[in-house]
Design an enzyme around this catalytic site. Structure first.
Site, PDB file in Angstrom:
ATOM      1  CG  ASN A   1      -9.164  -1.669  71.383  1.00  0.00           C
ATOM      2  OD1 ASN A   1      -9.462  -0.591  71.903  1.00  0.00           O
ATOM      3  ND2 ASN A   1      -8.949  -1.782  70.083  1.00  0.00           N
TER       4      ASN A   1
ATOM      5  CG  ASP B   1      -6.777  -1.986  65.821  1.00  0.00           C
ATOM      6  OD1 ASP B   1      -7.013  -1.840  67.035  1.00  0.00           O
ATOM      7  OD2 ASP B   1      -6.690  -1.037  65.026  1.00  0.00           O
TER       8      ASP B   1
ATOM      9  CB  SER C   1     -13.978  -6.579  66.430  1.00  0.00           C
ATOM     10  OG  SER C   1     -14.347  -6.809  65.082  1.00  0.00           O
TER      11      SER C   1
END
Ligand code: GRF
Length: 219
Positions: free
Chosen positions: A108, A146, A137
């Site tokens: 992701n 996340d 990131s």
């Protein structure tokens, strides 16, 4: 043979476009297996179709639970047999069981220097914390939102007078470079998830790779 990738996107799809463009100019050796969305009106789907890539939307409203929707979505993803799943602006939390089934094969892009500013509104978060540095990131997706091991980051200075909008605008092209470079590394089979760690070639990374002047560097 080129690695087959599936991309999940909920909206504009500029990160998807960066991947498509990199493929077109020969900078990314992947085959696009399909693009999937939770929104039928996502511009990302049209970008995929324009590039001749299979594009498919499934409606969360048509499913009773998050788990049922995610099972249906990921069944559609599995049908195109991707080796890597790239979440690029995919704005839904994914069911834990589905995430667990894809651990190490799903990444992701997130617009912050993780572990700082998980979730939404990252640009606002940077400004209200008075931080002088921001970034993006790319991380492995794990059940913690996340929170999966970070593969690579790009950094950017915060300037006086920045607003959430100016930060987002300046970060976006850096996100594109970061995503393309990281997917290229993954497609080359050079990175792997090893428990809580990321391996590059055989070595465990002590810190996320850093994108500088268009290239990823070990820190
Ligand atoms: C990007 O900032 C991404 O990091 C975030 O949502 C945005 C998606 O942009 N999660 P796009 O749809 O790729 O243009």
């Amino acid at each position: 043979m080129a690695v087959r990738i599936a991309v999940l996107a909920s909206g504009r799809g500029s990160n998807l476009q960066a991947l498509l463009d990199a493929r077109t100019r020969g900078a990314l050796d992947v085959e696009f297996a399909g693009v999937f969305s939770d929104r039928a009106d996502a511009a990302a789907l049209q970008r995929a179709r324009d590039a001749g890539v299979h594009a498919q939307a499934l409606s969360p409203k048509a499913h009773a639970t998050r788990a049922a929707f995610d099972a249906a979505l990921f069944a559609a993803v599995a049908a195109v047999q991707p080796q890597l799943i790239v979440c690029a602006g995919y704005m839904r939390i994914i069911d834990d069981a589905v995430v667990a089934a894809h651990t190490g094969r799903m990444i992701n892009i997130h617009p912050s220097l993780l572990p700082r500013h998980r979730g939404l509104h990252t640009h606002e978060g940077v400004l209200s914390a008075g931080e002088r540095e921001h970034g993006a990131s790319v991380h492995y997706v794990t059940p913690e939102l996340d929170g999966g091991p970070v593969i690579a980051q790009v950094r950017m200075d915060v300037r006086d007078g920045d607003t959430p909008a100016t930060l987002a605008q300046r970060l976006l092209p850096l996100e594109h470079e970061l995503l393309v470079a990281t997917v290229a590394l993954a497609a080359a089979g050079r990175i792997a998830l090893d428990g809580e760690h990321v391996r590059l070639d055989a070595a465990r990374l002590a810190a996320p790779l850093l994108l500088e002047r268009g290239r990823l560097h070990v820190r």
